[in-house]
Scaffold this motif. Sequence first.
Motif, PDB file in Angstrom:
ATOM      1  N   ILE A 205      -2.281   0.687  -4.772  1.00  0.00           N
ATOM      2  CA  ILE A 205      -2.069  -0.691  -4.327  1.00  0.00           C
ATOM      3  C   ILE A 205      -1.152  -1.332  -5.354  1.00  0.00           C
TER       4      ILE A 205
ATOM      5  N   LEU B 295      -5.175   6.086   0.657  1.00  0.00           N
ATOM      6  CA  LEU B 295      -4.513   4.927   0.066  1.00  0.00           C
ATOM      7  C   LEU B 295      -4.413   5.244  -1.428  1.00  0.00           C
TER       8      LEU B 295
ATOM      9  N   SER C 145       0.618  -4.815   2.882  1.00  0.00           N
ATOM     10  CA  SER C 145      -0.809  -4.908   3.225  1.00  0.00           C
ATOM     11  C   SER C 145      -1.056  -5.818   4.419  1.00  0.00           C
TER      12      SER C 145
ATOM     13  N   TYR D 110       0.855  -1.188   0.000  1.00  0.00           N
ATOM     14  CA  TYR D 110       0.000   0.000   0.000  1.00  0.00           C
ATOM     15  C   TYR D 110       0.893   1.240   0.000  1.00  0.00           C
TER      16      TYR D 110
END
Length: 184
Positions: free
Chosen positions: A112, A109, A23, A3
């Motif tokens: 990813i 966030l 993560s 992340y």
Amino acid sequence: MVYRFILISDEAEDFMREIKIDSDATFLDFHKTILKTCGYKDDQLTSFTICEDGWVKGQEITLEDMGSSSDEDSYIMARTRLSDFLEDEKQHLLYTFDPLGDRVFFIELSEIIMGKTLKEPIVSRQQGEAPKQVLDFDELFARNPIVSTKADSDLDNDEDMFGDGISEEDIDLEGLDISDGQPY
């Protein structure tokens, strides 16, 4: 998965941190990384709050077990993995670093990264100085002044805040069961 988070503050316009973390790391790992990159002490009851659209507060993840007796689930940073609550890019969190002053970092966030892992979190970008960790009482008062009322100004004039006092005539004891016996 890795992340990539962006942290900003509404108090320090030039402040920004970019943190990359696995993560499977816990919220406690993320918390410690934030403290370290900001130069903060680990002496506050900090928390993360997962936000819905529009920064609406949702689930809170606390540093310590607050002993809540409600039906709500409680989540502790040391036992909660980031992946338990975070699954979408652009997801938002709040990190309360000064609970008394209700001061937070806004966290997004931002990415990813699939197929990668990290053993340790990385602060991949630092910009500006972090805001002061805790405010003293004068600073708290300046941020949240108490609204002055007529009663406040009357107190400033050394008037008795309870009026002229209470006389025996003002007290109606009729209907009260007062006895000379044992109180138990």
